[in-house]
Design a protein around this motif. Sequence first.
Motif, PDB file in Angstrom:
ATOM      1  N   LYS A  81       0.834  -1.195   0.000  1.00 57.82           N
ATOM      2  CA  LYS A  81       0.000   0.000   0.000  1.00 57.82           C
ATOM      3  C   LYS A  81       0.874   1.253   0.000  1.00 57.82           C
ATOM      4  O   LYS A  81       1.882   1.309   0.700  1.00 57.82           O
ATOM      5  CB  LYS A  81      -0.917   0.020   1.224  1.00 57.82           C
ATOM      6  N   ILE A  82       0.434   2.242  -0.788  1.00 60.67           N
ATOM      7  CA  ILE A  82       1.123   3.526  -0.873  1.00 60.67           C
ATOM      8  C   ILE A  82       0.129   4.632  -0.546  1.00 60.67           C
ATOM      9  O   ILE A  82      -1.017   4.598  -0.999  1.00 60.67           O
ATOM     10  CB  ILE A  82       1.716   3.732  -2.283  1.00 60.67           C
ATOM     11  N   LEU A  83       0.601   5.614   0.215  1.00 64.53           N
ATOM     12  CA  LEU A  83      -0.198   6.793   0.530  1.00 64.53           C
ATOM     13  C   LEU A  83       0.133   7.897  -0.473  1.00 64.53           C
ATOM     14  O   LEU A  83       1.298   8.218  -0.678  1.00 64.53           O
ATOM     15  CB  LEU A  83       0.113   7.273   1.950  1.00 64.53           C
ATOM     16  N   ILE A  84      -0.893   8.461  -1.101  1.00 65.80           N
ATOM     17  CA  ILE A  84      -0.752   9.632  -1.960  1.00 65.80           C
ATOM     18  C   ILE A  84      -1.265  10.810  -1.140  1.00 65.80           C
ATOM     19  O   ILE A  84      -2.459  10.898  -0.851  1.00 65.80           O
ATOM     20  CB  ILE A  84      -1.577   9.500  -3.268  1.00 65.80           C
ATOM     21  N   LEU A  85      -0.362  11.691  -0.744  1.00 64.32           N
ATOM     22  CA  LEU A  85      -0.702  12.771   0.182  1.00 64.32           C
ATOM     23  C   LEU A  85      -0.545  14.120  -0.523  1.00 64.32           C
ATOM     24  O   LEU A  85       0.549  14.450  -1.008  1.00 64.32           O
ATOM     25  CB  LEU A  85       0.212  12.687   1.404  1.00 64.32           C
ATOM     26  N   ASN A  86      -1.629  14.855  -0.595  1.00 59.09           N
ATOM     27  CA  ASN A  86      -1.665  16.150  -1.266  1.00 59.09           C
ATOM     28  C   ASN A  86      -1.945  17.266  -0.280  1.00 59.09           C
ATOM     29  O   ASN A  86      -2.827  17.150   0.560  1.00 59.09           O
ATOM     30  CB  ASN A  86      -2.741  16.155  -2.354  1.00 59.09           C
ATOM     31  N   GLY A  87      -1.197  18.358  -0.448  1.00 62.53           N
ATOM     32  CA  GLY A  87      -1.286  19.476   0.467  1.00 62.53           C
ATOM     33  C   GLY A  87      -2.204  20.596   0.020  1.00 62.53           C
ATOM     34  O   GLY A  87      -3.139  20.388  -0.768  1.00 62.53           O
ATOM     35  N   PRO A  88      -1.916  21.799   0.513  1.00 63.91           N
ATOM     36  CA  PRO A  88      -2.835  22.927   0.382  1.00 63.91           C
ATOM     37  C   PRO A  88      -3.102  23.341  -1.061  1.00 63.91           C
ATOM     38  O   PRO A  88      -2.218  23.320  -1.903  1.00 63.91           O
ATOM     39  CB  PRO A  88      -2.138  24.051   1.145  1.00 63.91           C
ATOM     40  N   ASN A  89      -4.346  23.697  -1.272  1.00 63.71           N
ATOM     41  CA  ASN A  89      -4.863  24.240  -2.528  1.00 63.71           C
ATOM     42  C   ASN A  89      -4.967  23.226  -3.665  1.00 63.71           C
ATOM     43  O   ASN A  89      -5.480  23.552  -4.728  1.00 63.71           O
ATOM     44  CB  ASN A  89      -4.044  25.462  -2.980  1.00 63.71           C
ATOM     45  N   LEU A  90      -4.529  22.008  -3.441  1.00 61.35           N
ATOM     46  CA  LEU A  90      -4.611  21.006  -4.504  1.00 61.35           C
ATOM     47  C   LEU A  90      -6.043  20.526  -4.711  1.00 61.35           C
ATOM     48  O   LEU A  90      -6.366  19.973  -5.756  1.00 61.35           O
ATOM     49  CB  LEU A  90      -3.637  19.861  -4.231  1.00 61.35           C
ATOM     50  N   CYS A 133      -5.613   7.927  -1.169  1.00 59.36           N
ATOM     51  CA  CYS A 133      -5.384   9.333  -1.505  1.00 59.36           C
ATOM     52  C   CYS A 133      -5.996  10.225  -0.431  1.00 59.36           C
ATOM     53  O   CYS A 133      -7.159  10.043  -0.070  1.00 59.36           O
ATOM     54  CB  CYS A 133      -5.993   9.669  -2.862  1.00 59.36           C
ATOM     55  N   VAL A 134      -5.193  11.168   0.053  1.00 61.57           N
ATOM     56  CA  VAL A 134      -5.639  12.101   1.083  1.00 61.57           C
ATOM     57  C   VAL A 134      -5.173  13.500   0.689  1.00 61.57           C
ATOM     58  O   VAL A 134      -4.050  13.674   0.218  1.00 61.57           O
ATOM     59  CB  VAL A 134      -5.054  11.736   2.465  1.00 61.57           C
ATOM     60  N   GLN A 135      -6.034  14.486   0.909  1.00 63.32           N
ATOM     61  CA  GLN A 135      -5.675  15.887   0.679  1.00 63.32           C
ATOM     62  C   GLN A 135      -6.078  16.689   1.897  1.00 63.32           C
ATOM     63  O   GLN A 135      -7.141  16.477   2.472  1.00 63.32           O
ATOM     64  CB  GLN A 135      -6.374  16.440  -0.572  1.00 63.32           C
ATOM     65  N   SER A 136      -5.215  17.625   2.293  1.00 66.08           N
ATOM     66  CA  SER A 136      -5.561  18.550   3.373  1.00 66.08           C
ATOM     67  C   SER A 136      -4.902  19.895   3.110  1.00 66.08           C
ATOM     68  O   SER A 136      -3.783  19.958   2.592  1.00 66.08           O
ATOM     69  CB  SER A 136      -5.103  18.018   4.724  1.00 66.08           C
ATOM     70  N   ASN A 137      -5.587  20.934   3.508  1.00 60.78           N
ATOM     71  CA  ASN A 137      -5.034  22.279   3.445  1.00 60.78           C
ATOM     72  C   ASN A 137      -4.302  22.651   4.731  1.00 60.78           C
ATOM     73  O   ASN A 137      -3.780  23.757   4.843  1.00 60.78           O
ATOM     74  CB  ASN A 137      -6.157  23.295   3.193  1.00 60.78           C
ATOM     75  N   HIS A 138      -4.239  21.726   5.683  1.00 63.93           N
ATOM     76  CA  HIS A 138      -3.708  22.018   7.009  1.00 63.93           C
ATOM     77  C   HIS A 138      -2.416  21.254   7.272  1.00 63.93           C
ATOM     78  O   HIS A 138      -2.381  20.022   7.192  1.00 63.93           O
ATOM     79  CB  HIS A 138      -4.751  21.672   8.076  1.00 63.93           C
ATOM     80  N   GLU A 139      -1.386  21.987   7.630  1.00 64.02           N
ATOM     81  CA  GLU A 139      -0.067  21.403   7.854  1.00 64.02           C
ATOM     82  C   GLU A 139      -0.095  20.292   8.905  1.00 64.02           C
ATOM     83  O   GLU A 139       0.463  19.211   8.703  1.00 64.02           O
ATOM     84  CB  GLU A 139       0.905  22.505   8.260  1.00 64.02           C
ATOM     85  N   GLY A 140      -0.749  20.541  10.018  1.00 60.17           N
ATOM     86  CA  GLY A 140      -0.800  19.543  11.083  1.00 60.17           C
ATOM     87  C   GLY A 140      -1.499  18.267  10.655  1.00 60.17           C
ATOM     88  O   GLY A 140      -1.100  17.170  11.050  1.00 60.17           O
ATOM     89  N   ALA A 141      -2.528  18.397   9.828  1.00 55.85           N
ATOM     90  CA  ALA A 141      -3.227  17.207   9.327  1.00 55.85           C
ATOM     91  C   ALA A 141      -2.311  16.379   8.433  1.00 55.85           C
ATOM     92  O   ALA A 141      -2.357  15.142   8.461  1.00 55.85           O
ATOM     93  CB  ALA A 141      -4.496  17.608   8.581  1.00 55.85           C
ATOM     94  N   LEU A 142      -1.461  17.041   7.660  1.00 52.06           N
ATOM     95  CA  LEU A 142      -0.502  16.314   6.816  1.00 52.06           C
ATOM     96  C   LEU A 142       0.534  15.599   7.680  1.00 52.06           C
ATOM     97  O   LEU A 142       0.884  14.448   7.412  1.00 52.06           O
ATOM     98  CB  LEU A 142       0.171  17.269   5.829  1.00 52.06           C
ATOM     99  N   VAL A 143       0.991  16.276   8.722  1.00 48.67           N
ATOM    100  CA  VAL A 143       1.917  15.650   9.670  1.00 48.67           C
ATOM    101  C   VAL A 143       1.255  14.434  10.305  1.00 48.67           C
ATOM    102  O   VAL A 143       1.860  13.355  10.401  1.00 48.67           O
ATOM    103  CB  VAL A 143       2.385  16.663  10.741  1.00 48.67           C
ATOM    104  N   ASP A 144      -0.001  14.575  10.731  1.00 51.72           N
ATOM    105  CA  ASP A 144      -0.728  13.455  11.334  1.00 51.72           C
ATOM    106  C   ASP A 144      -0.842  12.285  10.357  1.00 51.72           C
ATOM    107  O   ASP A 144      -0.705  11.119  10.759  1.00 51.72           O
ATOM    108  CB  ASP A 144      -2.130  13.886  11.779  1.00 51.72           C
ATOM    109  N   GLN A 145      -1.107  12.561   9.095  1.00 49.85           N
ATOM    110  CA  GLN A 145      -1.200  11.500   8.083  1.00 49.85           C
ATOM    111  C   GLN A 145       0.130  10.770   7.936  1.00 49.85           C
ATOM    112  O   GLN A 145       0.157   9.544   7.814  1.00 49.85           O
ATOM    113  CB  GLN A 145      -1.634  12.068   6.729  1.00 49.85           C
ATOM    114  N   LEU A 146       1.239  11.515   7.936  1.00 46.82           N
ATOM    115  CA  LEU A 146       2.552  10.876   7.845  1.00 46.82           C
ATOM    116  C   LEU A 146       2.809   9.994   9.062  1.00 46.82           C
ATOM    117  O   LEU A 146       3.290   8.856   8.924  1.00 46.82           O
ATOM    118  CB  LEU A 146       3.647  11.931   7.696  1.00 46.82           C
ATOM    119  N   HIS A 147       2.483  10.484  10.246  1.00 52.67           N
ATOM    120  CA  HIS A 147       2.661   9.673  11.459  1.00 52.67           C
ATOM    121  C   HIS A 147       1.820   8.400  11.398  1.00 52.67           C
ATOM    122  O   HIS A 147       2.295   7.310  11.731  1.00 52.67           O
ATOM    123  CB  HIS A 147       2.277  10.470  12.701  1.00 52.67           C
TER     124      HIS A 147
END
Length: 148
Positions: free
Chosen positions: A4-13, A49-63
């Motif tokens: 399994k691979i996580l596709i993580l997209n950040g702000p404004n995407l 696939c996950v997208q968030s505009n919030h830095e902390g949410a992206l950090v949480d996804q990585l953890h």
Amino acid sequence: MTQKILILNGPNLNLLGTRQPEVYGATTLAEIEAMCHARAQERGIAVTCVQSNHEGALVDQLHAARGVFAGVVLNAGAYTHTSVALMDAISSTMLPVVELHLSNIHAREAFRHRSFIAPVAVGQICGFGAAGYPLAIDALLAHLGADE
């Protein structure tokens, strides 16, 4: 067990397709996610696939990815150039991360030339638009030894 691979997209995407199409293309995030799922099916893996505009949410996804995903394709958007927190999260999880950008960040404004992600990523793909996502999946799988 399927890799399994996580596709993580950040702000404004989430605005892809309508946000500066001359820079980012006309492909929507939903279309990119469909491309990722299609490539995953071709390669016999699963993607989330996950997208968030919030830095902390992206950090949480990585953890949360630790022990669940074999690696991450990360388009951190503008956080690429500002986020020590994302850099530290990548280092802390020890998961292989491919940094991805739709545009060629090295051909844009000077502030975009600096990436906090690059020093902790296994590689970087930029400038190929939406086609970069399947390339990033393939590159990550090659790094993981799936092509051997």
